[in-house]
Design a protein around this motif. Structure first.
Motif, mmCIF file in Angstrom:
data_model
loop_
_atom_site.group_PDB
_atom_site.id
_atom_site.type_symbol
_atom_site.label_atom_id
_atom_site.label_comp_id
_atom_site.label_asym_id
_atom_site.label_seq_id
_atom_site.Cartn_x
_atom_site.Cartn_y
_atom_site.Cartn_z
ATOM 1 N N TRP A 1 26.971 51.849 29.675
ATOM 2 C CA TRP A 1 26.245 52.215 28.396
ATOM 3 C C TRP A 1 27.110 52.025 27.319
ATOM 4 C CZ3 TRP A 1 21.443 54.850 28.595
ATOM 5 C CH2 TRP A 1 21.049 55.532 29.800
ATOM 6 N N ARG A 2 26.631 51.668 26.157
ATOM 7 C CA ARG A 2 27.271 51.088 24.881
ATOM 8 C C ARG A 2 27.246 52.158 23.738
ATOM 9 N NH1 ARG A 2 29.940 46.748 23.678
ATOM 10 N NH2 ARG A 2 28.870 45.632 25.385
ATOM 11 N N MET A 3 28.025 52.471 23.295
ATOM 12 C CA MET A 3 28.047 53.654 22.111
ATOM 13 C C MET A 3 27.424 52.858 20.984
ATOM 14 S SD MET A 3 30.777 56.285 20.343
ATOM 15 C CE MET A 3 31.699 55.118 20.056
ATOM 16 N N MET B 1 32.191 52.464 25.501
ATOM 17 C CA MET B 1 31.346 51.931 26.819
ATOM 18 C C MET B 1 31.642 53.230 27.615
ATOM 19 S SD MET B 1 31.194 47.967 27.054
ATOM 20 C CE MET B 1 29.952 48.184 28.216
ATOM 21 N N GLU C 1 35.242 56.246 30.314
ATOM 22 C CA GLU C 1 34.592 56.137 28.791
ATOM 23 C C GLU C 1 35.752 55.764 27.951
ATOM 24 O OE1 GLU C 1 31.973 58.848 25.979
ATOM 25 O OE2 GLU C 1 32.459 59.759 27.665
ATOM 26 N N LEU D 1 36.244 55.137 23.918
ATOM 27 C CA LEU D 1 35.523 55.100 22.547
ATOM 28 C C LEU D 1 36.487 54.725 21.401
ATOM 29 C CD1 LEU D 1 33.433 58.203 22.947
ATOM 30 C CD2 LEU D 1 32.740 56.093 23.602
ATOM 31 N N ARG E 1 18.184 54.879 26.230
ATOM 32 C CA ARG E 1 19.108 55.551 25.514
ATOM 33 C C ARG E 1 19.314 56.784 25.899
ATOM 34 N NH1 ARG E 1 20.001 53.056 20.278
ATOM 35 N NH2 ARG E 1 18.218 51.812 20.069
ATOM 36 N N PHE F 1 24.037 56.245 23.045
ATOM 37 C CA PHE F 1 24.561 55.237 23.930
ATOM 38 C C PHE F 1 23.172 54.367 24.018
ATOM 39 C CE2 PHE F 1 27.715 58.363 24.358
ATOM 40 C CZ PHE F 1 28.811 57.487 24.503
#
Length: 166
Positions: free
Chosen positions: A34-36, A58, A69, A71, A145, A162
């Motif tokens: 998942w990409r923020m 990510m 994670e 960020l 999402r 994300f």
């Protein structure tokens, strides 16, 4: 000859029976990368963007129940020095305040929804060993999402969005 073949076959069955057997594809809504795309913190009616206007991040959930994670604020200025440990106090403070990295294990419920996690390592050492259930950390998947919400110890309400990486 038949006796030794039967013994060999029986031995291989016993060895295989003692090996962990992967479970059939159990539901897991969060597994993947998942990409923020957005993050906010609301404190006392004031909204801030902890990773700036250009958040980079990510979140990866593996099928063997581990996560990582990372960020960051994509606009954090580069350090004057190219040596990782060579930042000034201000550079280090700014980088620490605008990023987080951590990893550990997670669980899902019988429907594949996120149920909780345990932090094994983090760039913020106070999080190491923390266990959060769905009550403290909500991850909700809606299509491609995922929405993350939780309340910080200072009362700030964190919300992040994300998108699934394909």
């Amino acid at each position: 000859m038949k006796w030794s073949l039967a013994l060999l076959l029986a031995a291989s069955i016993v060895v295989r029976a003692s090996e962990p057997v992967p479970s059939p594809a159990a539901p897991n809504q969060v597994a993947g990368t998942w990409r923020m795309v957005a993050a906010t913190v609301e404190t006392n009616g004031k909204t801030q963007r902890p990773y700036g206007d250009n958040p980079q991040g990510m979140l990866v959930f593996t099928t063997d129940m581990h996560f990582v994670e990372v960020l960051t604020d994509g606009d954090t200025p580069r350090f004057g020095s190219d040596a990782r440990g060579g930042g000034t106090d201000d550079e280090n403070k700014r980088a620490m305040a605008s990023s987080i990295g951590f990893f550990g294990t997670y669980t899902v419920d019988e429907h594949g929804r996120f149920a909780g996690n345990r932090v094994e390592g983090a760039t913020f050492p106070n999080w190491v060993g923390a266990v959060r259930t769905r009550r403290e950390l909500q991850l909700t998947v809606e299509g491609d999402r995922m929405y993350e919400t939780f309340t910080r110890p200072d009362g700030g309400r964190v919300s992040a969005e994300f998108v699934r990486v394909r």
